[in-house]
Write an enzyme that holds these catalytic residues in place. Structure first.
Site, PDB file in Angstrom:
ATOM      1  N   ARG A  47       0.863  -1.176   0.000  1.00  0.00           N
ATOM      2  CA  ARG A  47       0.000   0.000   0.000  1.00  0.00           C
ATOM      3  C   ARG A  47       0.903   1.231   0.000  1.00  0.00           C
ATOM      4  O   ARG A  47       2.003   1.205   0.566  1.00  0.00           O
ATOM      5  CB  ARG A  47      -0.897   0.025   1.241  1.00  0.00           C
ATOM      6  CG  ARG A  47      -1.862  -1.146   1.347  1.00  0.00           C
ATOM      7  CD  ARG A  47      -2.665  -1.062   2.626  1.00  0.00           C
ATOM      8  NE  ARG A  47      -3.629  -2.153   2.753  1.00  0.00           N
ATOM      9  CZ  ARG A  47      -3.370  -3.320   3.350  1.00  0.00           C
ATOM     10  NH1 ARG A  47      -2.167  -3.526   3.893  1.00  0.00           N
ATOM     11  NH2 ARG A  47      -4.294  -4.259   3.418  1.00  0.00           N
TER      12      ARG A  47
ATOM     13  N   LYS B  96      -2.333  -2.683   7.950  1.00  0.00           N
ATOM     14  CA  LYS B  96      -3.518  -2.222   8.657  1.00  0.00           C
ATOM     15  C   LYS B  96      -3.721  -3.003   9.943  1.00  0.00           C
ATOM     16  O   LYS B  96      -3.481  -4.203   9.997  1.00  0.00           O
ATOM     17  CB  LYS B  96      -4.752  -2.376   7.762  1.00  0.00           C
ATOM     18  CG  LYS B  96      -4.781  -1.398   6.591  1.00  0.00           C
ATOM     19  CD  LYS B  96      -6.074  -1.509   5.826  1.00  0.00           C
ATOM     20  CE  LYS B  96      -6.141  -0.471   4.704  1.00  0.00           C
ATOM     21  NZ  LYS B  96      -7.412  -0.564   3.939  1.00  0.00           N
TER      22      LYS B  96
ATOM     23  N   HIS C  33      -1.899   3.293  -6.189  1.00  0.00           N
ATOM     24  CA  HIS C  33      -2.801   2.155  -5.978  1.00  0.00           C
ATOM     25  C   HIS C  33      -2.915   1.312  -7.243  1.00  0.00           C
ATOM     26  O   HIS C  33      -3.063   0.093  -7.173  1.00  0.00           O
ATOM     27  CB  HIS C  33      -4.173   2.661  -5.550  1.00  0.00           C
ATOM     28  CG  HIS C  33      -4.984   1.649  -4.808  1.00  0.00           C
ATOM     29  ND1 HIS C  33      -4.594   1.141  -3.579  1.00  0.00           N
ATOM     30  CD2 HIS C  33      -6.159   1.030  -5.111  1.00  0.00           C
ATOM     31  CE1 HIS C  33      -5.506   0.259  -3.165  1.00  0.00           C
ATOM     32  NE2 HIS C  33      -6.446   0.178  -4.074  1.00  0.00           N
TER      33      HIS C  33
ATOM     34  N   ARG D 176      -0.155  -1.119  -7.318  1.00  0.00           N
ATOM     35  CA  ARG D 176      -0.461  -2.248  -6.431  1.00  0.00           C
ATOM     36  C   ARG D 176      -1.379  -3.241  -7.144  1.00  0.00           C
ATOM     37  O   ARG D 176      -1.178  -4.456  -7.064  1.00  0.00           O
ATOM     38  CB  ARG D 176      -1.107  -1.719  -5.157  1.00  0.00           C
ATOM     39  CG  ARG D 176      -1.568  -2.771  -4.149  1.00  0.00           C
ATOM     40  CD  ARG D 176      -1.935  -2.053  -2.846  1.00  0.00           C
ATOM     41  NE  ARG D 176      -2.880  -2.783  -2.012  1.00  0.00           N
ATOM     42  CZ  ARG D 176      -2.535  -3.685  -1.094  1.00  0.00           C
ATOM     43  NH1 ARG D 176      -1.258  -3.983  -0.914  1.00  0.00           N
ATOM     44  NH2 ARG D 176      -3.461  -4.274  -0.345  1.00  0.00           N
TER      45      ARG D 176
ATOM     46  N   HIS E 207      -4.308  -8.624   2.653  1.00  0.00           N
ATOM     47  CA  HIS E 207      -5.764  -8.619   2.783  1.00  0.00           C
ATOM     48  C   HIS E 207      -6.184  -9.565   3.904  1.00  0.00           C
ATOM     49  O   HIS E 207      -5.794 -10.729   3.908  1.00  0.00           O
ATOM     50  CB  HIS E 207      -6.433  -9.079   1.478  1.00  0.00           C
ATOM     51  CG  HIS E 207      -6.364  -8.068   0.387  1.00  0.00           C
ATOM     52  ND1 HIS E 207      -6.571  -8.380  -0.946  1.00  0.00           N
ATOM     53  CD2 HIS E 207      -6.111  -6.724   0.421  1.00  0.00           C
ATOM     54  CE1 HIS E 207      -6.448  -7.292  -1.677  1.00  0.00           C
ATOM     55  NE2 HIS E 207      -6.175  -6.278  -0.871  1.00  0.00           N
TER      56      HIS E 207
ATOM     57  N   TYR F 190      -9.788  -9.663  -8.183  1.00  0.00           N
ATOM     58  CA  TYR F 190      -8.864  -9.980  -9.267  1.00  0.00           C
ATOM     59  C   TYR F 190      -9.210 -11.281  -9.984  1.00  0.00           C
ATOM     60  O   TYR F 190      -8.453 -11.723 -10.856  1.00  0.00           O
ATOM     61  CB  TYR F 190      -7.427 -10.078  -8.728  1.00  0.00           C
ATOM     62  CG  TYR F 190      -6.927  -8.804  -8.111  1.00  0.00           C
ATOM     63  CD1 TYR F 190      -6.565  -7.722  -8.895  1.00  0.00           C
ATOM     64  CD2 TYR F 190      -6.845  -8.667  -6.728  1.00  0.00           C
ATOM     65  CE1 TYR F 190      -6.116  -6.541  -8.325  1.00  0.00           C
ATOM     66  CE2 TYR F 190      -6.394  -7.493  -6.147  1.00  0.00           C
ATOM     67  CZ  TYR F 190      -6.035  -6.434  -6.962  1.00  0.00           C
ATOM     68  OH  TYR F 190      -5.598  -5.265  -6.397  1.00  0.00           O
TER      69      TYR F 190
END
Length: 315
Positions: free
Chosen positions: A163, A187, A259, A262, A285, A294
């Site tokens: 990210r 995160k 982004h 990425r 994720h 994807y």
């Protein structure tokens, strides 16, 4: 009842819009649409005596109900709901709120949009131009250092899929010569390992060498230091430099953002045979459903395999 100040809502919305511009490459029209949606939300909440930071799920449900009463079409209502969900997801991720009151809200089902993806040729073009700029000895040292930094940013993000917030906040220790893996804090403070390829390590080494020659930032703890409050390069600054490089390569600014790089990392891996679970781990994720955006890449790859390898396929 004392109403909450307008400035508080504005500050949170602007922070969210800055993220959309930097990380997702949102254009002026998109940002304007988000701002209108969230200004409408703010006005509704203010009339009810609450603000964005303090709103509860029931407050948001009442806002959605008010849209229906005002005759909003399903598509317009879904867009308002999406704007609200993304705002609160962002505020929760940035620890501006301890919860996400919009997470349980339901609305009209809409097809999920596919991410913008650069082709492998596009990425190669960007990297080649960035390397040419970084190796240009005729430019002033400060300009060459910036070019080397941009090349380093590009090589690292395409090699790792970080990210942009993770990328610009990498510590200087990430560039150790013996380093083969990066430890990334993502995160929620979760750590993950991502591998570094030779080109990324080379770009890091060259960038640090030029930085040391310039006699700047030698004691900084950041790989990409800055004079700003954060101490490291901002994602907005990287996004601006990336778009400028894209324009020099003939790539429209609307198609390019950190982004998008990425997305390119993930899509190109899947196209070349990587497992979806592996890509999930590399991207950081928490839920495989996030990575499943994807799957269109996998579907195209399966079609190609059947077309090229099946004995009864049309020649």
């Amino acid at each position: 009842m004392t109403r909450p100040p307008r400035a508080s809502d504005q500050a949170l919305v602007e922070l969210f819009l800055d993220m959309l511009a930097a990380e997702r490459g949102a254009g002026a029209n998109t940002l304007s649409a988000y701002r209108n949606d969230l200004d409408d939300l703010s006005a509704h909440l203010r009339a009810a005596g609450v603000n964005i930071a303090g709103a509860k799920t029931d407050d948001l449900r009442e806002f959605i109900a008010s849209l229906a009463e005002r005759g909003f079409k399903a598509s317009s209502l879904a867009r308002r709901l999406s704007s609200m969900r993304q705002l609160y997801r962002f505020l929760y991720a940035e620890e501006k709120r301890a919860d996400d009151p919009a997470a349980v809200l339901e609305g009209p089902k809409r097809a999920r949009s596919l991410p913008k993806v650069l082709s492998i040729a596009d990425v190669d073009t960007l990297l080649k131009r960035a390397r040419t700029d970084a190796e240009n000895n005729d430019q002033p040292p400060a300009q060459r250092l910036r070019a080397a930094r941009l090349l380093c940013l590009l090589e690292v993000v395409y090699a790792t899929g970080l990210r942009v917030s993770e990328l610009v906040a990498l510590p200087a220790s990430a560039a150790r010569r013996e380093q083969h893996m990066l430890v990334v804090r993502g995160k929620g403070g979760k750590e993950r390992l991502v591998p570094l390829n030779k080109e990324a390590k080379r770009a890091m080494s060259e960038y640090l060498e030029l930085r040391e020659k310039a006699g700047r930032d030698s004691k900084s703890k950041w790989l990409f230091p800055s004079f700003g409050e954060q101490g490291h390069l901002t994602r907005q600054h990287f996004a601006r430099e990336l778009k400028a490089l894209g324009q020099a390569c003939g790539i429209l600014p609307a198609r390019l953002s950190p982004h998008v790089l990425r997305h390119a990392f993930a899509s190109h891996l899947l196209h070349n045979g990587a497992d979806l679970r592996v890509v999930q781990t590399l991207l950081g994720h928490a839920d495989i459903s996030t990575t499943q955006i994807y799957t269109h890449v996998l579907e195209e790859r399966l079609k190609t395999l059947v077309r090229d390898l099946h004995p009864l396929a049309d020649g």
